[in-house]
Write a protein that holds these residues in place. Structure first.
Motif, mmCIF file in Angstrom:
data_model
loop_
_atom_site.group_PDB
_atom_site.id
_atom_site.type_symbol
_atom_site.label_atom_id
_atom_site.label_comp_id
_atom_site.label_asym_id
_atom_site.label_seq_id
_atom_site.Cartn_x
_atom_site.Cartn_y
_atom_site.Cartn_z
ATOM 1 N N GLU A 196 0.954 -0.994 0.224
ATOM 2 C CA GLU A 196 0.083 0.427 -0.066
ATOM 3 C C GLU A 196 1.240 1.317 0.003
ATOM 4 O O GLU A 196 1.965 1.181 0.819
ATOM 5 C CB GLU A 196 -0.739 -0.336 1.611
ATOM 6 C CG GLU A 196 -1.996 1.466 2.064
ATOM 7 C CD GLU A 196 -2.221 1.795 2.706
ATOM 8 O OE1 GLU A 196 -3.037 2.307 3.564
ATOM 9 O OE2 GLU A 196 -3.042 0.238 2.911
ATOM 10 N N ASP A 197 0.516 2.135 -0.734
ATOM 11 C CA ASP A 197 1.712 3.542 -1.031
ATOM 12 C C ASP A 197 0.477 4.419 -0.193
ATOM 13 O O ASP A 197 -0.404 4.625 -0.462
ATOM 14 C CB ASP A 197 1.475 3.869 -2.102
ATOM 15 C CG ASP A 197 2.841 2.849 -3.169
ATOM 16 O OD1 ASP A 197 3.390 2.110 -1.888
ATOM 17 O OD2 ASP A 197 2.639 2.476 -4.352
ATOM 18 N N ARG A 198 1.047 5.183 0.784
ATOM 19 C CA ARG A 198 0.868 6.179 1.158
ATOM 20 C C ARG A 198 1.215 7.651 0.975
ATOM 21 O O ARG A 198 2.288 7.598 1.114
ATOM 22 C CB ARG A 198 0.050 6.326 2.661
ATOM 23 C CG ARG A 198 -0.743 5.185 2.619
ATOM 24 C CD ARG A 198 -1.475 4.657 4.380
ATOM 25 N NE ARG A 198 -0.399 4.672 4.819
ATOM 26 C CZ ARG A 198 0.349 4.499 6.209
ATOM 27 N NH1 ARG A 198 -0.440 5.231 6.799
ATOM 28 N NH2 ARG A 198 1.246 4.697 7.218
ATOM 29 N N PHE A 199 0.645 9.189 0.565
ATOM 30 C CA PHE A 199 1.704 10.362 0.060
ATOM 31 C C PHE A 199 1.604 10.789 1.800
ATOM 32 O O PHE A 199 0.278 11.034 2.271
ATOM 33 C CB PHE A 199 1.732 10.916 -0.581
ATOM 34 C CG PHE A 199 1.793 9.540 -1.987
ATOM 35 C CD1 PHE A 199 3.154 9.862 -2.286
ATOM 36 C CD2 PHE A 199 1.175 9.125 -2.245
ATOM 37 C CE1 PHE A 199 3.496 8.850 -3.844
ATOM 38 C CE2 PHE A 199 1.411 7.428 -3.554
ATOM 39 C CZ PHE A 199 2.629 8.376 -4.641
ATOM 40 N N PHE A 200 2.178 12.387 2.278
ATOM 41 C CA PHE A 200 1.816 12.914 3.095
ATOM 42 C C PHE A 200 3.648 14.087 2.256
ATOM 43 O O PHE A 200 4.137 13.146 2.038
ATOM 44 C CB PHE A 200 2.451 12.566 4.578
ATOM 45 C CG PHE A 200 2.820 11.382 4.988
ATOM 46 C CD1 PHE A 200 3.983 13.163 5.219
ATOM 47 C CD2 PHE A 200 3.863 10.926 4.955
ATOM 48 C CE1 PHE A 200 5.992 12.488 6.376
ATOM 49 C CE2 PHE A 200 4.640 10.113 5.420
ATOM 50 C CZ PHE A 200 5.362 11.382 6.104
ATOM 51 N N PHE A 201 2.953 15.009 2.514
ATOM 52 C CA PHE A 201 4.285 16.310 1.935
ATOM 53 C C PHE A 201 4.632 16.768 3.595
ATOM 54 O O PHE A 201 3.756 16.876 4.853
ATOM 55 C CB PHE A 201 3.252 17.082 1.837
ATOM 56 C CG PHE A 201 2.807 16.459 0.065
ATOM 57 C CD1 PHE A 201 3.473 16.804 -0.893
ATOM 58 C CD2 PHE A 201 1.574 16.304 -0.163
ATOM 59 C CE1 PHE A 201 3.192 16.147 -1.586
ATOM 60 C CE2 PHE A 201 0.593 15.963 -0.983
ATOM 61 C CZ PHE A 201 1.690 15.676 -2.312
ATOM 62 N N VAL A 202 5.749 17.471 3.732
ATOM 63 C CA VAL A 202 6.633 18.029 4.535
ATOM 64 C C VAL A 202 6.543 19.243 4.022
ATOM 65 O O VAL A 202 7.659 19.150 3.255
ATOM 66 C CB VAL A 202 7.917 17.096 4.952
ATOM 67 C CG1 VAL A 202 8.270 17.684 6.256
ATOM 68 C CG2 VAL A 202 7.646 15.547 5.804
ATOM 69 N N GLU A 203 6.340 20.574 4.762
ATOM 70 C CA GLU A 203 6.930 21.610 3.916
ATOM 71 C C GLU A 203 8.868 22.019 4.161
ATOM 72 O O GLU A 203 8.990 21.239 5.285
ATOM 73 C CB GLU A 203 5.809 23.025 4.635
ATOM 74 C CG GLU A 203 5.007 22.541 5.367
ATOM 75 C CD GLU A 203 4.144 22.946 3.224
ATOM 76 O OE1 GLU A 203 4.860 23.730 2.967
ATOM 77 O OE2 GLU A 203 2.717 22.582 2.843
ATOM 78 N N LYS A 204 8.676 22.238 3.088
ATOM 79 C CA LYS A 204 10.431 22.627 3.742
ATOM 80 C C LYS A 204 10.622 24.291 4.360
ATOM 81 O O LYS A 204 11.596 23.686 5.027
ATOM 82 C CB LYS A 204 10.718 23.674 1.801
ATOM 83 C CG LYS A 204 12.225 23.884 1.481
ATOM 84 C CD LYS A 204 12.562 24.482 0.532
ATOM 85 C CE LYS A 204 11.884 23.208 -1.182
ATOM 86 N NZ LYS A 204 12.845 24.413 -1.897
ATOM 87 N N ASP A 205 9.573 24.938 4.818
ATOM 88 C CA ASP A 205 10.486 25.873 6.134
ATOM 89 C C ASP A 205 10.440 24.563 7.258
ATOM 90 O O ASP A 205 10.884 24.972 8.093
ATOM 91 C CB ASP A 205 9.237 26.306 6.036
ATOM 92 C CG ASP A 205 9.146 27.625 7.441
ATOM 93 O OD1 ASP A 205 10.637 27.782 7.504
ATOM 94 O OD2 ASP A 205 8.814 27.848 8.084
ATOM 95 N N VAL A 206 9.354 23.436 7.529
ATOM 96 C CA VAL A 206 10.152 22.501 8.844
ATOM 97 C C VAL A 206 10.699 22.044 8.346
ATOM 98 O O VAL A 206 11.500 22.094 9.799
ATOM 99 C CB VAL A 206 8.249 21.828 8.278
ATOM 100 C CG1 VAL A 206 8.685 20.484 10.159
ATOM 101 C CG2 VAL A 206 7.324 22.179 8.880
ATOM 102 N N VAL A 207 11.332 21.337 7.614
ATOM 103 C CA VAL A 207 12.624 20.718 7.363
ATOM 104 C C VAL A 207 13.478 21.966 7.964
ATOM 105 O O VAL A 207 14.583 21.318 8.462
ATOM 106 C CB VAL A 207 12.480 20.195 5.569
ATOM 107 C CG1 VAL A 207 14.011 19.841 6.166
ATOM 108 C CG2 VAL A 207 11.456 18.841 5.315
ATOM 109 N N ASP A 208 13.348 22.633 7.243
ATOM 110 C CA ASP A 208 14.504 24.284 7.691
ATOM 111 C C ASP A 208 14.910 24.126 8.594
ATOM 112 O O ASP A 208 15.556 24.578 9.432
ATOM 113 C CB ASP A 208 14.383 25.097 6.897
ATOM 114 C CG ASP A 208 14.804 24.769 4.824
ATOM 115 O OD1 ASP A 208 15.317 24.008 4.410
ATOM 116 O OD2 ASP A 208 14.340 26.366 4.582
ATOM 117 N N GLN A 209 13.322 24.149 9.505
ATOM 118 C CA GLN A 209 13.589 25.109 10.802
ATOM 119 C C GLN A 209 14.462 23.560 11.698
ATOM 120 O O GLN A 209 14.343 23.594 12.665
ATOM 121 C CB GLN A 209 11.708 24.924 11.885
ATOM 122 C CG GLN A 209 11.510 25.797 11.372
ATOM 123 C CD GLN A 209 9.952 26.497 11.255
ATOM 124 O OE1 GLN A 209 8.967 25.339 12.713
ATOM 125 N NE2 GLN A 209 9.471 27.519 10.572
#
Length: 117
Positions: free
Chosen positions: A29-42
């Motif tokens: 089963e493939d599931r997608f979700f997103f992480v904002e670039k700003d969150v990664v930078d923080q």
């Protein structure tokens, strides 16, 4: 899990999970979700010590960008072209995305805030 930085700045996570362990099948089963670039930078800025296997120091690059230092100027300090630096920074963001996602989820759940230096 695999992570990919999208052109709009989000980081996409593809999670593959085996869902039928009992019958011995091989469906995934493939599931997608997103992480904002700003969150990664923080996350990168907030971590006291990060070890990145690439050729740049992601924390240094992000801090300089936030201080309005040009990408070209930063690239010169790393003896890279601007495109090479941008590609390396995106790879670093992808590398840290899973950690940043969990960090962000805990931050939201526990109600603590992030304040940049």
């Amino acid at each position: 899990m695999t992570y990919e930085v999208n052109p709009d700045g989000t980081i996409e996570n593809l999670v593959e999970e085996q869902t039928n362990l009992l019958d011995g099948g091989d469906e995934v089963e493939d599931r997608f979700f997103f992480v904002e670039k700003d969150v990664v930078d923080q996350f990168i800025i907030a971590c006291p010590k990060l070890e990145y296997p690439g050729v740049i120091e992601p924390k240094d690059v992000i801090k300089q960008l936030k201080n309005k230092v040009s990408m070209d100027s930063i690239a010169k300090t790393y003896k890279m072209t601007e495109d090479e630096l941008n590609e390396e920074l995106e790879e670093a963001r992808s590398y840290y995305a899973p950690y940043a996602d969990k960090w962000y989820q805990k931050r939201e759940r526990d109600g603590f805030t992030f304040e940049e230096e």
